[in-house]
Write an enzyme that holds these catalytic residues in place. Structure first.
Site, short mmCIF file in Angstrom:
data_model
loop_
_atom_site.label_atom_id
_atom_site.label_comp_id
_atom_site.label_asym_id
_atom_site.label_seq_id
_atom_site.Cartn_x
_atom_site.Cartn_y
_atom_site.Cartn_z
N GLU A 153 1.72 -4.85 8.29
CA GLU A 153 2.12 -5.80 9.34
C GLU A 153 1.45 -7.16 9.21
OE1 GLU A 153 1.65 -3.69 13.05
OE2 GLU A 153 3.19 -2.23 12.52
N ASN A 194 3.53 -3.04 3.83
CA ASN A 194 4.38 -2.33 4.79
C ASN A 194 4.56 -3.20 6.04
OD1 ASN A 194 5.59 0.29 5.51
ND2 ASN A 194 3.93 0.52 7.00
N HIS A 230 11.36 1.11 12.62
CA HIS A 230 11.34 1.54 14.03
C HIS A 230 12.53 0.86 14.68
CE1 HIS A 230 7.55 3.58 13.72
NE2 HIS A 230 7.01 2.52 13.14
N GLU A 258 8.62 4.64 8.26
CA GLU A 258 8.28 5.08 9.63
C GLU A 258 9.52 5.20 10.50
OE1 GLU A 258 5.12 2.68 11.33
OE2 GLU A 258 4.07 2.53 9.42
N ASP A 260 12.27 5.77 13.04
CA ASP A 260 12.70 6.42 14.28
C ASP A 260 13.75 5.53 14.93
OD1 ASP A 260 10.91 4.52 15.43
OD2 ASP A 260 9.39 6.04 15.86
C1 XIL Z 1 1.14 4.44 15.82
C2 XIL Z 1 0.75 5.89 16.04
O1 XIL Z 1 1.88 6.70 15.89
C3 XIL Z 1 0.17 6.07 17.42
O2 XIL Z 1 -0.34 7.38 17.61
C4 XIL Z 1 -0.97 5.06 17.65
O3 XIL Z 1 -1.42 5.16 18.98
C5 XIL Z 1 -0.48 3.67 17.38
O4 XIL Z 1 0.04 3.58 16.07
N1 XIL Z 1 3.49 0.93 12.95
C6 XIL Z 1 2.54 1.56 12.17
C7 XIL Z 1 1.93 2.83 12.63
O5 XIL Z 1 2.28 1.11 11.05
O6 XIL Z 1 0.59 2.95 12.20
C8 XIL Z 1 2.00 2.96 14.13
O7 XIL Z 1 1.54 4.26 14.48
C9 XIL Z 1 3.39 2.73 14.63
C10 XIL Z 1 3.85 1.32 14.29
#
Ligand code: XIL
Length: 466
Positions: A153, A194, A230, A258, A260
């Site tokens: 990020e 990432n 996401h 990641e 979802d």
């Molecule tokens: C999230 C986890 O799933 C949570 O449990 C934590 O509280 C916060 O982080 N992007 C990312 C991940 O790169 O590391 C994040 O994971 C979600 C967003």
């Protein structure tokens, strides 16, 4: 990992030899056949506390990403004091299940302890802190991980670099230095950058594209780009495939890291159908581009998704519901990977596990598998996890193998199928040290068994349940 070309041949062979098997093939088997990763984020606590979850994780996924355990606020809470206990546990579990591990993450502005973010360090000292952290963590897991999200990020929405403590203090050079330190500590791991909101073409993904192109041209050791994905319901970017392709054309790997797809809760059947379309669109975009190595979901069940606590009013974002039942999104992933459209049915098998005989340090267990469904179970195979450190020493009526805590028994040549309404019996002698608790979750051909058989009158009995 298999190449895609080889994988196509392997899949064709698999389909020819056992056409019925694809009907209930778990995701990982289909992904293996295509030479791609099908991963899930997970947490050590979920694996430890939830046997049904743990069974599904190892049955369905060929890769895992520790969701929090490798982040700075867990691994170096205080300067110079490193702790990898939970991360080591996840890695060991993955190894026992034959899963690849994605390391997540080394340099990030979030989940960063305040001793780093508010320490008031100058550029040289902060760079040294960053290098020490990377070197120590990457060396610790050296050779065990498939890939690292080295930097997470780093971008603003407009494609400029985020004003994190890293950028603010060290300048843009922190990026190249992070990758160099990671490569030096583990030359075998693929090194990724990432980010989120970089799935389609746009200002942010342009910023990322220009950066990685520059880093590559400067000889900085970067191997891949992770698109978090996401996503919001119905909003898979139409340029996802094109975007993946342009990164691949730079000679980089791409991974969906990641995935979802969140919706306003409660879910409805219409929303779940749209979500299935969205999951399939992402999987298909990855499969369409050579160089896209696979898709990881940000945990696979709504039971443990991070979405509801982070985005109030949103949820139901993963492929399994809160009771670990596959949703339409699961079926969509399975189908995109080449399976048929039937999800695993939760209630077609039941298992009775009975300790028939026990003596100091040893025991004999009988295991009965019943087909309570309406179609035959072909080439049966049963998986379960010991929770007391037991070992199988000798088995019968099947081929028994054990890897870590995970036990698999496959059908003997003379008794391969279980007709509806019938059962088969198998058994083994085992050893234990302190205690001999019965396993509580069983999967037949990758399907978690739901029904129960009546307990027997013998010493100890466990019946499978979800
Ligand atoms: C999230 C986890 O799933 C949570 O449990 C934590 O509280 C916060 O982080 N992007 C990312 C991940 O790169 O590391 C994040 O994971 C979600 C967003």
């Amino acid at each position: 990992m298999l190449t895609k070309a080889f994988a196509v041949a392997a899949l064709a062979a698999a389909l020819l030899s056992s056409p019925a098997q694809a009907a209930t093939a778990p995701l990982r088997q289909l992904a293996d056949a295509k030479g791609v990763l099908m991963g899930s984020a997970t947490l050590a606590g979920e694996i430890r506390s939830d046997p049904a979850y743990s069974t599904a994780l190892r049955t369905e996924f060929n890769a895992v990403t520790p969701g929090n355990e490798m982040k700075w606020d867990t691994t170096e809470r205080q300067r110079g004091q490193f702790s990898f206990t939970d991360a080591d546990f996840v890695v060991a579990q993955a190894k026992a299940a034959g899963q690849k591990v994605r390391g997540h993450t080394l340099v990030w502005h979030s989940q960063l302890p305040s001793w780093v973010s508010s320490g008031g360090f100058g550029a040289d000292e902060l760079l040294s802190i960053m290098r020490t952290h990377i070197t120590t963590e990457v060396t610790h897991f050296g050779g065990q991980l498939y890939a690292w999200d080295v930097v997470n990020e780093a971008f603003n929405e407009d494609g400029t670099l985020r004003d994190s403590v890293w950028y603010h203090t060290i300048g843009q050079g922190y990026l190249a230095e992070a990758f160099r330190a990671a490569r030096a500590a583990d030359p075998t791991a693929k090194l990724y950058i990432n980010d989120y909101n970089v799935e389609g073409l746009g200002a942010k993904s342009d910023g990322l594209y220009n950066l990685v192109r520059t880093l590559k041209s400067q000889g900085v050791p970067i191997d891949g780009v992770g698109l978090q994905a996401h996503l919001l319901l119905g909003q898979v970017p139409s340029t996802l495939r094109q975007n993946i392709q342009r990164f691949a054309d730079l000679g980089l790997e791409v991974a969906i890291t990641e995935l979802d797809v969140r919706m306003t809760t409660p879910s409805t059947s219409d929303k779940l159908a749209q979500q299935a379309t969205d999951y399939a669109a992402v999987e298909n975009a990855c499969l369409a581009v050579r160089g896209c190595v696979g898709v990881t979901v940000w945990d696979f069940t709504d039971k443990y998704s991070w979405i509801p606590s982070t985005f109030p009013g949103q949820g139901a974002a993963t492929p399994y519901d809160e009771n670990l039942r596959p949703k339409p999104a699961y079926t969509a992933l399975n189908t995109a990977l080449g399976g048929t459209s039937e999800p695993p049915t939760a209630a077609s098998c039941s298992v009775r596990y009975t300790v028939q005989n026990s003596w100091p340090g040893g025991f004999t267990a009988s295991v009965t598998i019943a087909n309570s469904g309406t179609s035959p179970i072909a080439k049966w195979s049963l998986g379960f996890d010991f929770t007391g450190g037991q070992r199988v020493s000798q088995g019968w009526n099947g081929t028994w193998t054990q890897s870590g805590a995970h036990v698999t028994v496959t059908a003997p040549a003379w008794n391969t199928d279980i007709a509806p309404g019938t059962s088969v019996n198998t058994g083994f002698n085992g050893t234990f040290s302190a205690a001999d608790p019965a396993p509580t979750a069983f999967a037949v051909n990758g399907t978690t068994c739901a029904a129960q058989l009546s307990p027997s009158s013998t010493t100890r009995t466990a019946t499978a349940g979800v």
